[in-house]
Design an enzyme around this catalytic site. Structure first.
Site, PDB file in Angstrom:
ATOM      1  N   CYS A  84       6.549  -4.525  -6.586  1.00 31.42           N
ATOM      2  CA  CYS A  84       6.580  -3.736  -5.351  1.00 31.42           C
ATOM      3  C   CYS A  84       8.035  -3.523  -4.923  1.00 31.42           C
ATOM      4  CB  CYS A  84       5.803  -4.495  -4.286  1.00 31.42           C
ATOM      5  SG  CYS A  84       6.128  -3.969  -2.607  1.00 31.42           S
ATOM      6  N   GLU A  85       8.389  -2.293  -4.667  1.00 24.60           N
ATOM      7  CA  GLU A  85       9.775  -2.012  -4.296  1.00 24.60           C
ATOM      8  C   GLU A  85      10.130  -2.494  -2.887  1.00 24.60           C
ATOM      9  OE1 GLU A  85       9.830   2.554  -2.625  1.00 24.60           O
ATOM     10  OE2 GLU A  85       9.916   2.250  -4.795  1.00 24.60           O
ATOM     11  N   HIS A  86       9.145  -2.846  -2.086  1.00 21.00           N
ATOM     12  CA  HIS A  86       9.433  -3.292  -0.727  1.00 21.00           C
ATOM     13  C   HIS A  86       9.783  -4.776  -0.638  1.00 21.00           C
ATOM     14  CE1 HIS A  86       6.706   0.279   0.352  1.00 21.00           C
ATOM     15  NE2 HIS A  86       7.963   0.654   0.394  1.00 21.00           N
ATOM     16  N   HIS A  87       9.188  -5.600  -1.518  1.00 18.19           N
ATOM     17  CA  HIS A  87       9.434  -7.039  -1.464  1.00 18.19           C
ATOM     18  C   HIS A  87       9.863  -7.620  -2.809  1.00 18.19           C
ATOM     19  CE1 HIS A  87       6.637  -6.307   1.935  1.00 18.19           C
ATOM     20  NE2 HIS A  87       7.430  -7.160   2.545  1.00 18.19           N
ATOM     21  N   GLN A 125       2.579   1.915  -5.767  1.00 19.65           N
ATOM     22  CA  GLN A 125       1.399   2.282  -6.549  1.00 19.65           C
ATOM     23  C   GLN A 125       1.067   3.762  -6.416  1.00 19.65           C
ATOM     24  OE1 GLN A 125      -1.892  -0.470  -6.391  1.00 19.65           O
ATOM     25  NE2 GLN A 125      -3.363   1.142  -6.830  1.00 19.65           N
ATOM     26  N   HIS A 153      -1.569  -6.763  -4.993  1.00 21.31           N
ATOM     27  CA  HIS A 153      -0.161  -6.792  -4.596  1.00 21.31           C
ATOM     28  C   HIS A 153       0.174  -8.156  -3.998  1.00 21.31           C
ATOM     29  CE1 HIS A 153       0.792  -2.341  -4.758  1.00 21.31           C
ATOM     30  NE2 HIS A 153      -0.487  -2.400  -5.080  1.00 21.31           N
ATOM     31  N   CYS A 155       2.667  -9.032  -2.370  1.00 18.62           N
ATOM     32  CA  CYS A 155       3.243  -8.929  -1.029  1.00 18.62           C
ATOM     33  C   CYS A 155       2.167  -9.003   0.045  1.00 18.62           C
ATOM     34  CB  CYS A 155       4.076  -7.655  -0.891  1.00 18.62           C
ATOM     35  SG  CYS A 155       3.163  -6.144  -1.186  1.00 18.62           S
TER      36      CYS A 155
END
Length: 196
Positions: A84-87, A125, A153, A155
């Site tokens: 995941c690019e956020h976490h 995703q 996910h 996250c």
């Protein structure tokens, strides 16, 4: 950034320094026996799990075979791992990919290889689903493409809302799958029909 844009290689030394700083920032001792090699291990791991940043997924779709076949081709349950690019936490899932050929088919192993390249990047995703559908539609000159991705996910399963059984499903349909409800219903039935 476009899928075929060249990027610089992974800077392992920079990652090692950053991981060491993270260990210090959370209150750990990076010189402790169990952690002394952690920055190097993490650097090598990032080079591996983000190798898709330095690869062009189209290379796996260059060899097509002429085949007079105009019915659906479906590859189900293609396992993938992304981050995941956020976490920067793992996303583990499976992709289901269908296409309707337009006089040419691609080798069975090529679609999973394309997924691996696209997944081995910091990813969302939703974007992965659309990138895969658009790439296959264009490179295969297909009459239609359908992509469904189901994933868990980290996250959301190990932190934040802590919902370990939650799964995230995205889909993208192109061409005949978008234009004809019967064709879309058929592929969804083939993908999900046996699951209860």
């Amino acid at each position: 950034m476009a899928a075929n844009t060249p990027r610089h290689e992974v800077d392992l030394d920079r990652i090692r320094r950053a991981v060491r700083e993270i260990l210090l920032a959370v209150g750990e001792d990076p010189e402790r026996e169990g952690l002394v090699e952690t920055p190097d291990r993490v650097a090598r791991m990032y080079a591996e799990v983000f190798q898709g940043l330095h690869q062009d997924p189209r290379v796996h779709l260059t060899k097509l075979f002429t085949q007079k076949y105009d019915e659906m081709v479906l590859v189900k349950d293609i396992r993938f791992v992304s981050f995941c690019e956020h976490h920067l936490l793992p996303v583990v899932g499976q992709a289901h990919v269908a296409y309707i050929p337009n006089g040419k088919v691609v080798g069975l192993s090529k679609i999973p290889r394309v997924i691996d390249v696209l997944a081995k990047r910091p990813q969302m995703q939703e974007r992965l689903t659309e990138e895969l559908a658009d790439l296959l539609m264009r490179e295969l000159d297909a009459r239609g493409v359908a992509v469904v991705i189901e994933a868990s996910h980290s996250c959301m399963t190990i932190r934040g809302v802590n919902k370990p059984n939650a799964s995230f499903v995205t889909s993208a349909v192109r061409g005949a799958f978008k234009e004809r409800m019967a064709t879309r219903s058929e592929v969804m039935s083939l993908i999900f029909g046996a699951k209860n």
